[in-house]
Design a protein around this motif. Structure first.
Motif, PDB file in Angstrom:
ATOM      1  N   ASN A 144       0.810  -1.217   0.000  1.00  0.00           N
ATOM      2  CA  ASN A 144       0.000   0.000   0.000  1.00  0.00           C
ATOM      3  C   ASN A 144       0.844   1.268   0.000  1.00  0.00           C
ATOM      4  OD1 ASN A 144      -2.598  -1.081  -0.004  1.00  0.00           O
ATOM      5  ND2 ASN A 144      -2.587  -1.406   2.210  1.00  0.00           N
ATOM      6  N   GLY A 145       2.126   1.141   0.287  1.00  0.00           N
ATOM      7  CA  GLY A 145       2.982   2.317   0.364  1.00  0.00           C
ATOM      8  C   GLY A 145       2.940   3.014   1.704  1.00  0.00           C
ATOM      9  N   VAL A 146       2.413   2.336   2.720  1.00  0.00           N
ATOM     10  CA  VAL A 146       2.356   2.910   4.065  1.00  0.00           C
ATOM     11  C   VAL A 146       3.699   2.740   4.778  1.00  0.00           C
ATOM     12  CG1 VAL A 146       1.220   2.757   6.324  1.00  0.00           C
ATOM     13  CG2 VAL A 146      -0.125   2.528   4.219  1.00  0.00           C
ATOM     14  N   LEU A 147       4.354   1.606   4.542  1.00  0.00           N
ATOM     15  CA  LEU A 147       5.636   1.302   5.168  1.00  0.00           C
ATOM     16  C   LEU A 147       6.726   1.184   4.106  1.00  0.00           C
ATOM     17  CD1 LEU A 147       4.529  -1.494   7.694  1.00  0.00           C
ATOM     18  CD2 LEU A 147       4.936   0.927   8.209  1.00  0.00           C
ATOM     19  N   THR A 148       7.960   1.427   4.523  1.00  0.00           N
ATOM     20  CA  THR A 148       9.107   1.205   3.644  1.00  0.00           C
ATOM     21  C   THR A 148       9.975   0.096   4.235  1.00  0.00           C
ATOM     22  OG1 THR A 148      10.359   2.937   4.788  1.00  0.00           O
ATOM     23  CG2 THR A 148       9.170   3.564   2.803  1.00  0.00           C
ATOM     24  N   PRO A 149      10.537  -0.756   3.382  1.00  0.00           N
ATOM     25  CA  PRO A 149      11.351  -1.861   3.896  1.00  0.00           C
ATOM     26  C   PRO A 149      12.750  -1.411   4.283  1.00  0.00           C
ATOM     27  CG  PRO A 149      11.294  -1.930   1.506  1.00  0.00           C
ATOM     28  CD  PRO A 149      10.389  -0.796   1.926  1.00  0.00           C
ATOM     29  N   LYS A 150      13.389  -2.193   5.149  1.00  0.00           N
ATOM     30  CA  LYS A 150      14.803  -1.959   5.454  1.00  0.00           C
ATOM     31  C   LYS A 150      15.647  -2.235   4.216  1.00  0.00           C
ATOM     32  CE  LYS A 150      18.581  -3.526   8.466  1.00  0.00           C
ATOM     33  NZ  LYS A 150      19.022  -2.153   8.800  1.00  0.00           N
ATOM     34  N   CYS A 151      15.285  -3.292   3.473  1.00  0.00           N
ATOM     35  CA  CYS A 151      15.931  -3.573   2.199  1.00  0.00           C
ATOM     36  C   CYS A 151      14.947  -4.294   1.307  1.00  0.00           C
ATOM     37  CB  CYS A 151      17.211  -4.391   2.390  1.00  0.00           C
ATOM     38  SG  CYS A 151      16.970  -5.980   3.204  1.00  0.00           S
ATOM     39  N   GLY A 152      15.250  -4.353   0.014  1.00  0.00           N
ATOM     40  CA  GLY A 152      14.332  -4.921  -0.957  1.00  0.00           C
ATOM     41  C   GLY A 152      13.482  -3.843  -1.602  1.00  0.00           C
ATOM     42  N   GLU A 153      12.591  -4.253  -2.494  1.00  0.00           N
ATOM     43  CA  GLU A 153      11.753  -3.275  -3.189  1.00  0.00           C
ATOM     44  C   GLU A 153      10.365  -3.831  -3.465  1.00  0.00           C
ATOM     45  OE1 GLU A 153      13.680  -2.292  -6.847  1.00  0.00           O
ATOM     46  OE2 GLU A 153      13.174  -4.189  -7.825  1.00  0.00           O
ATOM     47  N   ILE A 154       9.398  -2.906  -3.574  1.00  0.00           N
ATOM     48  CA  ILE A 154       8.016  -3.228  -3.911  1.00  0.00           C
ATOM     49  C   ILE A 154       7.627  -2.366  -5.098  1.00  0.00           C
ATOM     50  CG2 ILE A 154       5.624  -3.317  -3.125  1.00  0.00           C
ATOM     51  CD1 ILE A 154       8.185  -2.969  -0.479  1.00  0.00           C
ATOM     52  N   LYS A 155       7.167  -2.994  -6.162  1.00  0.00           N
ATOM     53  CA  LYS A 155       6.753  -2.247  -7.349  1.00  0.00           C
ATOM     54  C   LYS A 155       5.376  -2.716  -7.805  1.00  0.00           C
ATOM     55  CE  LYS A 155      11.313  -1.076  -9.220  1.00  0.00           C
ATOM     56  NZ  LYS A 155      12.200  -1.142 -10.412  1.00  0.00           N
ATOM     57  N   ILE A 156       4.602  -1.753  -8.311  1.00  0.00           N
ATOM     58  CA  ILE A 156       3.323  -2.047  -8.951  1.00  0.00           C
ATOM     59  C   ILE A 156       3.394  -1.476 -10.360  1.00  0.00           C
ATOM     60  CG2 ILE A 156       0.839  -1.595  -8.958  1.00  0.00           C
ATOM     61  CD1 ILE A 156       0.877  -1.591  -5.952  1.00  0.00           C
TER      62      ILE A 156
END
Length: 299
Positions: free
Chosen positions: A48-60
């Motif tokens: 949802n884009g509410v949190l950011t990871p320590k590492c890695g990535e999320i893409k839509i």
């Protein structure tokens, strides 16, 4: 459509997500399941884009989600604590959605209004839990999202309305290739609608497959075999679980269906029946293999 790659997340010193990856394809319904505390809601909040990871990535759609207004305008989330302004009526909340989501369809809004038959002049806070959920789906589907994320979305809805809501969601998947990520403890419900399933445990993805493949690679048999064949059954390869009720053995075994049938027939059974595993049984077995004590559940 949704790509989660090697995501790790800590809350203070506690690792909530542990190098997790997942892929939700366009136009599919993906069921995310796992025990309480597995990290389901945390990964959803990253998507949802509410949190950011320590590492890695999320893409839509190939774009990062966090602080990306364009992406967020095409993604909608319905959770058990769906947000609304406490003083707003349904009509006022619909106006808010129109201003936020450019693809909002008045035609769709009116069509769903005719299905749910709720008075749009009522304040949302005065509605029952089930009615609030109807409003959440009404407004979210009217916004015509590319991605719909559902976190325990159907709690509070009666069986008839649950069916109605699921039909609306499935229609959008079929008609315009909306992508759905749904997390729920109601595995029977997920089994009816999901194309793909991911099982998450202790912040890690332990299994991710098309539902048909997942259920087709593990088989359940009910057997009545001679007593002298028990040792042979116990030593058989790929057997995951054996239980006994009277003279009937229940066996869960992994492998090709024809090969498993052959193995069972070699035991000279007087009764041999292959039974399809439910998603709930697959889930219980997979967690049992990770150290959970589910003795005699899979019978």
């Amino acid at each position: 459509m949704i790509k989660v790659t090697d995501v790790t997340k800590y809350f203070d010193d506690f690792k909530v997500l542990d190098d997790i990856s997942m892929h939700v394809r366009r136009g599919t319904i993906y069921g995310l399941i796992g025990p309480n505390g597995a990290g389901k809601t945390t990964i959803i909040n990253h998507i949802n884009g509410v949190l950011t990871p320590k590492c890695g990535e999320i893409k839509i759609n190939g774009e990062p989600v966090f602080e990306n207004e364009k992406v967020k305008q095409s993604v909608l989330n319905i959770s058990d604590d769906w947000f609304y302004y406490s003083t707003f009526t349904i009509k006022e909340m619909a106006r808010f959605y129109r201003n936020i989501y450019p693809a909002f369809s008045n035609e769709r809004y009116e069509a769903i209004k005719g299905i749910f038959k709720l008075d749009e002049k009522r304040q949302i806070r005065k509605l029952s839990k089930g009615m609030k959920k109807q409003v959440a789906f009404w407004l979210s589907l009217s916004a015509m999202p590319d991605v719909l994320i559902l976190d325990e979305p159907l709690d509070g809805l009666d069986p008839v309305m649950r069916k109605q809501v699921l039909n609306l969601v499935i229609a959008d998947v079929a008609d315009r290739e909306m992508t759905v990520l749904v997390s729920s403890h109601n595995l029977r419900e997920l089994e009816d609608i999901c194309d793909w399933v991911g099982i998450i445990h202790q912040g890690r993805m332990i299994l991710e497959k098309p539902l048909d493949d997942l259920k087709g690679s593990v088989h359940k048999y009910q057997l009545v075999i001679p007593a002298e064949k028990d040792d042979e059954l116990e030593k058989m390869g790929n057997v995951l679980h054996i239980s006994r009720t009277g003279s009937v053995r229940s066996v869960i075994i992994r492998g090709d269906a024809d090969e498993c049938d052959k193995k069972m027939q070699e035991l000279a059974p007087s009764l041999c029946e292959r039974i399809s595993l439910t998603l709930e049984e697959v889930f219980i077995y997979e967690l049992g293999g990770l150290g959970y004590d589910f003795t005699n559940i899979l019978v």
